[in-house]
Design a protein around this motif. Structure first.
Motif, mmCIF file in Angstrom:
data_model
loop_
_atom_site.group_PDB
_atom_site.id
_atom_site.type_symbol
_atom_site.label_atom_id
_atom_site.label_comp_id
_atom_site.label_asym_id
_atom_site.label_seq_id
_atom_site.Cartn_x
_atom_site.Cartn_y
_atom_site.Cartn_z
ATOM 1 N N HIS A 251 9.036 -7.326 -2.357
ATOM 2 C CA HIS A 251 7.654 -6.975 -2.030
ATOM 3 C C HIS A 251 6.738 -8.188 -2.178
ATOM 4 N N GLY A 252 6.921 -8.980 -3.241
ATOM 5 C CA GLY A 252 6.105 -10.169 -3.418
ATOM 6 C C GLY A 252 6.382 -11.224 -2.360
ATOM 7 N N ALA A 253 7.671 -11.392 -1.994
ATOM 8 C CA ALA A 253 8.029 -12.373 -0.968
ATOM 9 C C ALA A 253 7.456 -11.994 0.385
ATOM 10 N N GLU A 254 7.489 -10.708 0.731
ATOM 11 C CA GLU A 254 6.938 -10.270 2.008
ATOM 12 C C GLU A 254 5.430 -10.531 2.067
ATOM 13 N N LEU A 255 4.729 -10.282 0.965
ATOM 14 C CA LEU A 255 3.295 -10.582 0.940
ATOM 15 C C LEU A 255 3.058 -12.086 1.068
ATOM 16 N N GLY A 256 3.909 -12.879 0.428
ATOM 17 C CA GLY A 256 3.776 -14.325 0.544
ATOM 18 C C GLY A 256 4.017 -14.815 1.961
ATOM 19 N N ARG A 257 4.932 -14.185 2.666
ATOM 20 C CA ARG A 257 5.208 -14.578 4.050
ATOM 21 C C ARG A 257 4.043 -14.236 4.969
ATOM 22 N N MET A 269 2.385 -1.338 5.957
ATOM 23 C CA MET A 269 3.474 -1.834 5.119
ATOM 24 C C MET A 269 2.958 -2.828 4.087
ATOM 25 N N ILE A 270 1.938 -3.599 4.428
ATOM 26 C CA ILE A 270 1.314 -4.491 3.440
ATOM 27 C C ILE A 270 0.735 -3.661 2.299
ATOM 28 N N ALA A 271 0.104 -2.539 2.667
ATOM 29 C CA ALA A 271 -0.444 -1.651 1.636
ATOM 30 C C ALA A 271 0.662 -1.077 0.761
ATOM 31 N N VAL A 272 1.809 -0.775 1.362
ATOM 32 C CA VAL A 272 2.947 -0.271 0.581
ATOM 33 C C VAL A 272 3.421 -1.319 -0.409
ATOM 34 N N HIS A 273 3.541 -2.563 0.043
ATOM 35 C CA HIS A 273 3.970 -3.642 -0.857
ATOM 36 C C HIS A 273 3.010 -3.780 -2.038
ATOM 37 N N LEU A 274 1.719 -3.808 -1.752
ATOM 38 C CA LEU A 274 0.724 -3.950 -2.820
ATOM 39 C C LEU A 274 0.757 -2.754 -3.762
ATOM 40 N N ALA A 275 0.810 -1.545 -3.187
ATOM 41 C CA ALA A 275 0.791 -0.338 -4.011
ATOM 42 C C ALA A 275 2.015 -0.277 -4.913
ATOM 43 N N TYR A 276 3.167 -0.646 -4.390
ATOM 44 C CA TYR A 276 4.387 -0.593 -5.200
ATOM 45 C C TYR A 276 4.275 -1.515 -6.404
ATOM 46 N N LEU A 277 3.818 -2.732 -6.182
ATOM 47 C CA LEU A 277 3.704 -3.692 -7.281
ATOM 48 C C LEU A 277 2.662 -3.249 -8.303
ATOM 49 N N VAL A 278 1.548 -2.713 -7.826
ATOM 50 C CA VAL A 278 0.498 -2.257 -8.742
ATOM 51 C C VAL A 278 0.971 -1.060 -9.555
#
Length: 298
Positions: A251-257, A269-278
């Motif tokens: 999730h962190g790598a995808e946001l970095g990309r 999907m960006i929101a999913v990545h952020l929500a999962y990490l939070v």
């Protein structure tokens, strides 16, 4: 020092030449205890950061040397053999451009695996300084907060150093530097999402019987290898892709990309990545507060 000289704000009870009453002494103690109660988390953070000076050269060498070695190995070595571009979300990018954000996130997670394990164990068992903190006006949640903040400070240093080296070296790994710096925050968020639950687990351990070594071998390493770090996650068999789905690294790598080269990831999907990490960070934090409070109350 006299009581009159030592009185903090609001201590009005005793005049010069008179003996303080019990209420005066209680008010004085409460006044002097309010400041650490307000700023206790920062005092613990300061202690954790100062303690890192004992292995400060390790931190500096790791923050600077690791990205240089990885990038040289990939850019001069492996990437020279991979001439076909990587297709990521329908977009063709160079191999180094694809790998760099994942390595940045890996660096912060590696820091979290160091700072959230043995130092926590030391605070409860070997050096027991958490009990000393708790005997002062500091509360158990403030101690947990300080541990998290201290580790996050080191994660931020590692992530920023990694990004600067990726950006400054002439490898073209950050084609969009105007947004690329956000990869620093994405990496720190991934490290926090992995580190806080690990801190809670470390706080619950009574005796070191190799649990942290097992975490490295059976959690960190599979996550590093099978979270879309070196190749897109969808190229793996479906029965291995789940490792990436639950991994903070992916999730962190995808946001970095998204930040570094504008990977074509849908906003949902960006929101999913952020929500999962939070959410992972929040659940770990609640667990960690409970572990610290219960263990320090014994």
């Amino acid at each position: 020092m006299t009581l009159r000289q030592a009185q903090g704000p609001g201590d009005q009870g005793a005049d010069a030449g008179t003996h303080p009453t019990l209420d005066d002494l209680r008010a004085e103690a409460m006044a002097w205890g309010r400041r650490p109660r307000r700023r206790g988390s920062w005092y613990v953070t300061e202690h954790m950061v100062r303690a890192m000076r004992a292995y400060g050269w390790t931190i500096i060498v790791g923050a600077v040397g690791q990205p240089i070695l990885y990038l040289l190995g990939l850019a001069v070595g492996l990437a020279a053999l991979i001439t076909v571009p990587i297709v990521d979300h329908g977009q063709e990018v160079s191999y180094l451009m694809f790998v760099a954000p994942a390595l940045l996130a890996t660096a912060t997670i590696s820091v979290a695996s160091e700072e959230m394990t043995y130092p926590v164990m030391a605070g409860f068992k070997w050096r027991r300084y958490f009990y000393g903190f708790n005997a002062s006006p500091l509360s158990s949640p403030q101690i947990a907060n300080g541990v998290i903040a201290g580790a996050t400070a080191r994660m931020l240093l590692a992530s920023a150093a990694y990004y600067l080296i990726v950006w400054l070296l002439p490898f073209g790994a950050v084609p969009h530097p105007e947004t690329g710096w956000l990869a620093i925050l994405a990496g720190v968020l991934a490290g926090v999402a992995f580190g806080i639950p690990l801190m809670a687990y470390a706080g619950s351990i009574e005796d070191d019987k190799g649990q942290f070594a097992l975490v490295q071998r059976f959690i960190f390493m599979p996550m590093f290898l099978f979270s879309g770090t070196f190749y897109p996650l969808d190229t793996l068999p479906w029965w291995l892709q789940w490792i990436g789905w639950i991994s903070p690294l992916w999730h962190g790598a995808e946001l970095g990309r998204v930040a570094t080269y504008g990977a074509q990831i849908p906003p949902a999907m960006i929101a999913v990545h952020l929500a999962y990490l939070v959410v992972l960070s929040a659940v770990g934090y609640l667990w960690g507060r409970r572990v610290f409070s219960e263990r320090l109350a014994r």
